[in-house]
Design an enzyme around this catalytic site. Sequence first.
Site, PDB file in Angstrom:
ATOM      1  N   GLY A 184      12.823   2.131  15.119  1.00 53.85           N
ATOM      2  CA  GLY A 184      11.385   2.083  14.854  1.00 53.85           C
ATOM      3  C   GLY A 184      11.202   2.020  13.356  1.00 53.85           C
TER       4      GLY A 184
ATOM      5  CE  LYS B   3       7.634  -4.888   7.442  1.00 56.02           C
ATOM      6  NZ  LYS B   3       8.186  -5.918   6.599  1.00 56.02           N
TER       7      LYS B   3
ATOM      8  CB  CYS C 162      12.192  -2.017   7.718  1.00 55.85           C
ATOM      9  SG  CYS C 162      11.455  -1.674   6.115  1.00 55.85           S
TER      10      CYS C 162
ATOM     11  CD  GLU D 145      14.828  -1.775  -2.805  1.00 55.39           C
ATOM     12  OE1 GLU D 145      14.597  -2.134  -3.963  1.00 55.39           O
ATOM     13  OE2 GLU D 145      15.861  -1.151  -2.473  1.00 55.39           O
TER      14      GLU D 145
HETATM   15  P1  NAD Z   1       3.457  -0.008   1.990  1.00 53.43           P
HETATM   16  O1  NAD Z   1       2.621  -0.752   2.952  1.00 53.43           O
HETATM   17  O2  NAD Z   1       3.740   1.431   2.202  1.00 53.43           O
HETATM   18  O3  NAD Z   1       2.863  -0.146   0.531  1.00 53.43           O
HETATM   19  C1  NAD Z   1       2.383  -1.365   0.041  1.00 53.43           C
HETATM   20  C2  NAD Z   1       1.307  -1.080  -0.988  1.00 53.43           C
HETATM   21  O4  NAD Z   1       0.856  -2.322  -1.516  1.00 53.43           O
HETATM   22  C3  NAD Z   1       0.071  -0.385  -0.408  1.00 53.43           C
HETATM   23  O5  NAD Z   1      -0.149   0.834  -1.081  1.00 53.43           O
HETATM   24  C4  NAD Z   1      -1.055  -1.383  -0.665  1.00 53.43           C
HETATM   25  O6  NAD Z   1      -2.285  -0.768  -0.967  1.00 53.43           O
HETATM   26  C5  NAD Z   1      -0.505  -2.145  -1.857  1.00 53.43           C
HETATM   27  N1  NAD Z   1      -1.165  -3.422  -2.106  1.00 53.43           N
HETATM   28  C6  NAD Z   1      -1.703  -4.301  -1.217  1.00 53.43           C
HETATM   29  N2  NAD Z   1      -2.267  -5.327  -1.879  1.00 53.43           N
HETATM   30  C7  NAD Z   1      -2.075  -5.107  -3.201  1.00 53.43           C
HETATM   31  C8  NAD Z   1      -2.431  -5.823  -4.375  1.00 53.43           C
HETATM   32  N3  NAD Z   1      -3.130  -6.957  -4.317  1.00 53.43           N
HETATM   33  N4  NAD Z   1      -2.097  -5.308  -5.571  1.00 53.43           N
HETATM   34  C9  NAD Z   1      -1.431  -4.135  -5.640  1.00 53.43           C
HETATM   35  N5  NAD Z   1      -1.071  -3.415  -4.564  1.00 53.43           N
HETATM   36  C10 NAD Z   1      -1.379  -3.897  -3.360  1.00 53.43           C
HETATM   37  O7  NAD Z   1       4.826  -0.835   1.906  1.00 53.43           O
HETATM   38  P2  NAD Z   1       6.311  -0.345   1.653  1.00 53.43           P
HETATM   39  O8  NAD Z   1       6.822   0.413   2.815  1.00 53.43           O
HETATM   40  O9  NAD Z   1       6.441   0.245   0.301  1.00 53.43           O
HETATM   41  O10 NAD Z   1       7.051  -1.778   1.678  1.00 53.43           O
HETATM   42  C11 NAD Z   1       6.745  -2.774   0.749  1.00 53.43           C
HETATM   43  C12 NAD Z   1       7.580  -3.991   1.073  1.00 53.43           C
HETATM   44  O11 NAD Z   1       8.968  -3.694   0.978  1.00 53.43           O
HETATM   45  C13 NAD Z   1       7.363  -4.547   2.490  1.00 53.43           C
HETATM   46  O12 NAD Z   1       7.480  -5.933   2.473  1.00 53.43           O
HETATM   47  C14 NAD Z   1       8.517  -3.945   3.272  1.00 53.43           C
HETATM   48  O13 NAD Z   1       8.867  -4.712   4.384  1.00 53.43           O
HETATM   49  C15 NAD Z   1       9.628  -3.945   2.231  1.00 53.43           C
HETATM   50  N6  NAD Z   1      10.626  -2.909   2.409  1.00 53.43           N
HETATM   51  C16 NAD Z   1      10.243  -1.664   2.825  1.00 53.43           C
HETATM   52  C17 NAD Z   1      11.204  -0.674   2.961  1.00 53.43           C
HETATM   53  C18 NAD Z   1      10.818   0.712   3.429  1.00 53.43           C
HETATM   54  O14 NAD Z   1      11.697   1.509   3.694  1.00 53.43           O
HETATM   55  N7  NAD Z   1       9.542   1.029   3.536  1.00 53.43           N
HETATM   56  C19 NAD Z   1      12.562  -0.937   2.675  1.00 53.43           C
HETATM   57  C20 NAD Z   1      12.888  -2.203   2.223  1.00 53.43           C
HETATM   58  C21 NAD Z   1      11.921  -3.194   2.088  1.00 53.43           C
END
Ligand code: NAD
Length: 450
Positions: free
Chosen positions: A263, A269, A266, A157
């Site tokens: 910061g 890390k 993403c 994503e």
């Molecule tokens: P986040 O930490 O905000 O949300 C993740 C959610 O997953 C949390 O609400 C958590 O409770 C839930 N979760 C944990 N274990 C679970 C399970 N067993 N079943 C169901 N839900 C569960 O994460 P995010 O910012 O939405 O990012 C998600 C992924 O996408 C990460 O790997 C991140 O690196 C990637 N990503 C994030 C972005 C961004 O802008 N935030 C952009 C691209 C990719």
Amino acid sequence: MKIAVAGAGVVGLASAAGFAELGHTAICVDIDKEKIASLQRGVVPYYEPGLQELTLRNMAAGRMRFGTGIHEIPADTEVVIMAVGTPSDPDGDLSLTAFWAAADELADWIEKCACPAVVVAVKSTVPVGTADSLEEKLRMRLPPSESGRVDTASVPEFMREGSAVKDFFEPARLIIGSASAQTAERLTSLHAGLPGRVIFTDRRSAELSKLAANAFLAVKISFSNEVAVLCEQIGADYNDVAGVLGSDPRIGPHFLGAGLGFGGSCLPKDTRALVRFAERSGAPQTLVEAAIHVNRQRTERIAHKLEEALDNPGASTIALLGLAFKAGTDDMREAPSVRLMEELMRRFPGMELRAYDPASTEAARGIVPGQVRICRSAEEALRGADGAILVTEWPEFGKIRAIDFRNWMKRPIIWDGRNLLDADELNAHGVRCIGTGRPILRRIAFDENS
Ligand code: NAD
């Protein structure tokens, strides 16, 4: 198509709501019961423009609902999207604790529900090889004759917080990393209706593309920041230099802004993760390591500038405008503001810090050091301050007039960490505005009567 999304963070929720808007039926599950209760009431529990409306509309249309775990996913689901968090672990690798816990639940679900054929698409940012391992894990739970019921793919994503909804509907490209033509076809149908070129590749290349893309952006930012320091030293203007760089189509105008560094959830890390993974793979990424190093120096640099300009920084009151890692979000994960506050407190014990952010006041509590006063408005933070640092490029800070800075502040001096303000205009009206990548202002003599 019937889909499920595991994880209701920005990525999971924006994807679930986005696919529902495209006409699919989506269930979004999360183990965070409070988050799910809030979503079931129609309230998105974090700030993300447009997501609330998109979610409500699709709930009302019956295309979207929520559940408190993978066990609630219906048996006839065709695609399960993994969007759980993958934060840094203490060594800098991506922590897959939540991911593998979700994978265990998914294995139980696949085993029990006897779903006919399901594609598990990994959207979480993961180390290379994760989708391969996931497939192995899920297939091991099925009798050999049924192992083909499940297939995995990598669909990294690229949406950005603050514009997640827009990015979902207008992706620059879609990456489908798969070992199977049927899976690639199913995922292509899932994304039908979205613009952007679809790039088909294998799972490992898709996973690496995500880490490499973020690392490249980080290198671009750190490069810009180093050139900005050079500008400060020699009296050149980085804004003009960046304009020249960005006008070259081979370079492009994005991610050339000088400031407090990268910061968020993403870039920091993912760059660390790539460095760790590459080290282990015998292909060190020295450029990316350097970008991380330069990024760490950004807050030291602004603290140094304060030291240069103020007589007694330890006895000063400094207002921070902005806390979130960027405008348009309340996300405080690895926000430069936190590094900056820690650096200022370490270097200038006694300095009084106040901070204001239009969106992340709640998110900041518990993250911001206790000594920092969180204010309810920019005016409250600025009143009587000896200086201000613009940390986050919220448009409302650009609307503060020179006369307001002058009336509110004891000493109207602003270090613009994002080059948001019109420094020439403010300087012309008695406000000392020090941009990033512009000549350093040394010891300032204020005419207290001016
Ligand atoms: P986040 O930490 O905000 O949300 C993740 C959610 O997953 C949390 O609400 C958590 O409770 C839930 N979760 C944990 N274990 C679970 C399970 N067993 N079943 C169901 N839900 C569960 O994460 P995010 O910012 O939405 O990012 C998600 C992924 O996408 C990460 O790997 C991140 O690196 C990637 N990503 C994030 C972005 C961004 O802008 N935030 C952009 C691209 C990719």
